[in-house]
Design a protein around this motif. Structure first.
Motif, PDB file in Angstrom:
ATOM      1  N   ILE A  27      -6.575  -7.827   1.671  1.00 42.80           N
ATOM      2  CA  ILE A  27      -6.395  -6.592   0.730  1.00 42.80           C
ATOM      3  C   ILE A  27      -7.131  -5.203   0.917  1.00 42.80           C
ATOM      4  N   PHE A  28      -7.848  -5.043   2.135  1.00 43.19           N
ATOM      5  CA  PHE A  28      -8.448  -4.029   2.414  1.00 43.19           C
ATOM      6  C   PHE A  28      -7.070  -2.742   3.010  1.00 43.19           C
ATOM      7  N   ALA A  29      -6.163  -3.772   3.840  1.00 45.37           N
ATOM      8  CA  ALA A  29      -5.302  -3.417   4.703  1.00 45.37           C
ATOM      9  C   ALA A  29      -4.620  -2.413   2.997  1.00 45.37           C
ATOM     10  N   GLY A  30      -3.719  -3.119   2.249  1.00 42.24           N
ATOM     11  CA  GLY A  30      -3.382  -3.065   1.100  1.00 42.24           C
ATOM     12  C   GLY A  30      -4.365  -0.812   0.809  1.00 42.24           C
ATOM     13  N   TYR A  31      -4.874  -1.142   0.762  1.00 39.49           N
ATOM     14  CA  TYR A  31      -6.053  -0.009  -0.638  1.00 39.49           C
ATOM     15  C   TYR A  31      -5.888   0.445   0.996  1.00 39.49           C
ATOM     16  N   ILE A  32      -6.157   0.600   2.201  1.00 40.30           N
ATOM     17  CA  ILE A  32      -5.864   1.917   3.197  1.00 40.30           C
ATOM     18  C   ILE A  32      -5.112   2.569   3.359  1.00 40.30           C
ATOM     19  N   VAL A  33      -4.151   1.804   3.925  1.00 44.80           N
ATOM     20  CA  VAL A  33      -2.667   1.765   3.410  1.00 44.80           C
ATOM     21  C   VAL A  33      -2.016   3.045   2.129  1.00 44.80           C
ATOM     22  N   GLY A  34      -2.302   2.337   1.107  1.00 42.49           N
ATOM     23  CA  GLY A  34      -2.359   3.108  -0.075  1.00 42.49           C
ATOM     24  C   GLY A  34      -2.835   5.056   0.550  1.00 42.49           C
ATOM     25  N   ARG A  35      -4.560   4.848   0.733  1.00 39.60           N
ATOM     26  CA  ARG A  35      -4.954   5.629   0.666  1.00 39.60           C
ATOM     27  C   ARG A  35      -4.589   6.882   1.618  1.00 39.60           C
ATOM     28  N   ILE A  36      -4.043   6.585   2.514  1.00 40.81           N
ATOM     29  CA  ILE A  36      -4.104   7.095   3.913  1.00 40.81           C
ATOM     30  C   ILE A  36      -2.199   7.917   3.607  1.00 40.81           C
ATOM     31  N   ALA A  37      -1.708   6.824   2.560  1.00 38.70           N
ATOM     32  CA  ALA A  37       0.119   7.199   2.496  1.00 38.70           C
ATOM     33  C   ALA A  37      -0.214   8.327   1.130  1.00 38.70           C
ATOM     34  N   HIS A  38      -0.723   8.021   0.409  1.00 41.29           N
ATOM     35  CA  HIS A  38      -0.355   8.728  -0.687  1.00 41.29           C
ATOM     36  C   HIS A  38      -1.772  10.131  -1.744  1.00 41.29           C
ATOM     37  N   GLY A  74       1.471  -1.602  -0.095  1.00 41.37           N
ATOM     38  CA  GLY A  74      -0.102  -0.418   0.340  1.00 41.37           C
ATOM     39  C   GLY A  74       0.566   1.077   0.063  1.00 41.37           C
ATOM     40  N   LEU A  75       1.535   1.305   0.877  1.00 45.03           N
ATOM     41  CA  LEU A  75       3.023   2.283   1.102  1.00 45.03           C
ATOM     42  C   LEU A  75       3.040   2.575   0.015  1.00 45.03           C
ATOM     43  N   LEU A  76       3.842   1.540  -0.903  1.00 46.91           N
ATOM     44  CA  LEU A  76       4.787   1.922  -2.501  1.00 46.91           C
ATOM     45  C   LEU A  76       3.970   2.118  -3.626  1.00 46.91           C
ATOM     46  N   LEU A  77       3.178   1.063  -3.410  1.00 51.45           N
ATOM     47  CA  LEU A  77       2.023   0.940  -4.927  1.00 51.45           C
ATOM     48  C   LEU A  77       0.807   2.014  -5.448  1.00 51.45           C
ATOM     49  N   GLY A  78       0.787   2.075  -3.658  1.00 54.18           N
ATOM     50  CA  GLY A  78       0.024   3.122  -3.512  1.00 54.18           C
ATOM     51  C   GLY A  78      -1.838   1.948  -3.296  1.00 54.18           C
ATOM     52  N   PRO A  79      -3.101   2.736  -3.297  1.00 54.94           N
ATOM     53  CA  PRO A  79      -3.984   2.301  -2.497  1.00 54.94           C
ATOM     54  C   PRO A  79      -4.706   0.739  -4.220  1.00 54.94           C
ATOM     55  N   LYS A  80      -5.464   1.517  -5.156  1.00 53.92           N
ATOM     56  CA  LYS A  80      -5.387   0.727  -5.680  1.00 53.92           C
ATOM     57  C   LYS A  80      -4.583  -0.742  -6.544  1.00 53.92           C
ATOM     58  N   LEU A  81      -3.368  -0.551  -6.708  1.00 55.21           N
ATOM     59  CA  LEU A  81      -2.275  -1.682  -7.037  1.00 55.21           C
ATOM     60  C   LEU A  81      -1.511  -2.297  -5.512  1.00 55.21           C
ATOM     61  N   GLY A  82      -1.876  -1.849  -4.241  1.00 54.87           N
ATOM     62  CA  GLY A  82      -1.486  -2.571  -2.999  1.00 54.87           C
ATOM     63  C   GLY A  82      -2.672  -3.489  -2.945  1.00 54.87           C
ATOM     64  N   ALA A  83      -3.962  -3.083  -3.182  1.00 55.24           N
ATOM     65  CA  ALA A  83      -4.827  -4.464  -2.947  1.00 55.24           C
ATOM     66  C   ALA A  83      -4.945  -4.817  -4.231  1.00 55.24           C
ATOM     67  N   LEU A  84      -4.323  -4.558  -5.195  1.00 48.91           N
ATOM     68  CA  LEU A  84      -4.978  -5.688  -6.370  1.00 48.91           C
ATOM     69  C   LEU A  84      -3.591  -6.478  -6.015  1.00 48.91           C
ATOM     70  N   SER A  85      -2.373  -6.506  -6.078  1.00 51.79           N
ATOM     71  CA  SER A  85      -1.065  -7.756  -5.330  1.00 51.79           C
ATOM     72  C   SER A  85      -1.743  -8.410  -4.324  1.00 51.79           C
ATOM     73  N   GLN A  86      -2.489  -7.836  -3.000  1.00 53.73           N
ATOM     74  CA  GLN A  86      -3.216  -8.344  -1.884  1.00 53.73           C
ATOM     75  C   GLN A  86      -4.058  -9.845  -2.794  1.00 53.73           C
ATOM     76  N   VAL A 141      11.484   1.773   6.027  1.00 54.13           N
ATOM     77  CA  VAL A 141      11.692   1.298   4.685  1.00 54.13           C
ATOM     78  C   VAL A 141      11.059   2.205   2.953  1.00 54.13           C
ATOM     79  N   ALA A 142       9.943   2.238   3.295  1.00 50.88           N
ATOM     80  CA  ALA A 142       8.727   3.187   3.043  1.00 50.88           C
ATOM     81  C   ALA A 142       9.532   4.166   2.526  1.00 50.88           C
ATOM     82  N   LEU A 143       9.966   5.160   3.743  1.00 50.77           N
ATOM     83  CA  LEU A 143      10.377   6.675   3.620  1.00 50.77           C
ATOM     84  C   LEU A 143      11.787   6.069   3.098  1.00 50.77           C
ATOM     85  N   LYS A 144      12.722   5.748   2.994  1.00 49.86           N
ATOM     86  CA  LYS A 144      13.882   5.359   2.560  1.00 49.86           C
ATOM     87  C   LYS A 144      13.570   5.261   0.563  1.00 49.86           C
ATOM     88  N   ILE A 145      12.537   4.115   0.406  1.00 50.27           N
ATOM     89  CA  ILE A 145      12.535   4.527  -1.507  1.00 50.27           C
ATOM     90  C   ILE A 145      11.978   5.584  -1.561  1.00 50.27           C
TER      91      ILE A 145
END
Length: 184
Positions: free
Chosen positions: A92-103, A44-56, A171-175
């Motif tokens: 799945i939901f965490a990947g999306y929500i993390v991406g939504r908040i971070a981005h 979620g942090l690195l791919l964003g909400p849609k791709l983070g959720a999709l990966s899961q 890790v995400a901040l470094k990337i």
């Protein structure tokens, strides 16, 4: 959803990393300690909400189709009846929500990333603990109180998950800083 080749590769990468995280596990009780949640959060942090959720989503569907990529080298449709399956739904939901908040802003800072990781971790628990409780009590005929489900599915994992959340954030901040420096 039309995906570029780069997006497909990154999505597949985090699907694979989540699977690898499942194999790095310490079996304790009904739900093992794994590194999966760290890769879910990073997706979620690195791919964003849609791709983070999709990966899961891809990860869960591969496992349900019979590929043994879940913790304990399990897979198949019968996995739905395992106490730990609710955590997989939470991924799945965490990947999306993390991406939504971070981005949700143009610039990303450590506080925002850490907040996203902590919320994402609790989203996984929000799905996992009640599902574990229901499966144990109604399907596996193993009576357990909800407070015991909280203890065995949440409390004992919390210190490690907080550590994984902090590590994921760093890790995400470094990337992010490397991506910004390279103007990618």
């Amino acid at each position: 959803m039309n995906l570029s080749t780069k997006e497909m590769i990154l999505t597949s990468l985090f699907t694979a990393l989540t699977a690898i995280g499942a194999f790095l596990s310490i079996p304790i009780g009904d739900v093992p300690i794994t590194l999966q949640s760290m890769f879910v959060i990073l997706s979620g942090l690195l791919l964003g909400p849609k791709l983070g959720a999709l990966s899961q989503i891809v990860y869960v569907l591969l496992g349900l189709s019979g590929v043994r990529i879940f913790a304990g080298f399990s897979g198949g449709p019968q996995t739905i009846f395992k106490p730990s399956f609710g955590f997989l739904i939470g991924f799945i939901f965490a990947g999306y929500i993390v991406g939504r908040i971070a981005h949700n802003k143009k610039s990303i800072n450590f506080r925002q990333i850490l907040l996203a990781t902590i919320i994402g971790t609790f989203v996984i628990y929000l799905f996992g603990v009640p599902y574990m409780y229901l499966i144990l009590n109604n399907i596996l005929d193993t009576p357990i109180s909800f407070s015991m489900a909280l203890k065995t599915g949440f409390i004992i994992f919390l210190p490690g998950d907080i550590l994984k959340a902090i590590l994921s954030s760093l890790v995400a901040l470094k990337i992010y800083s490397r991506i910004n420096a390279a103007h990618l």
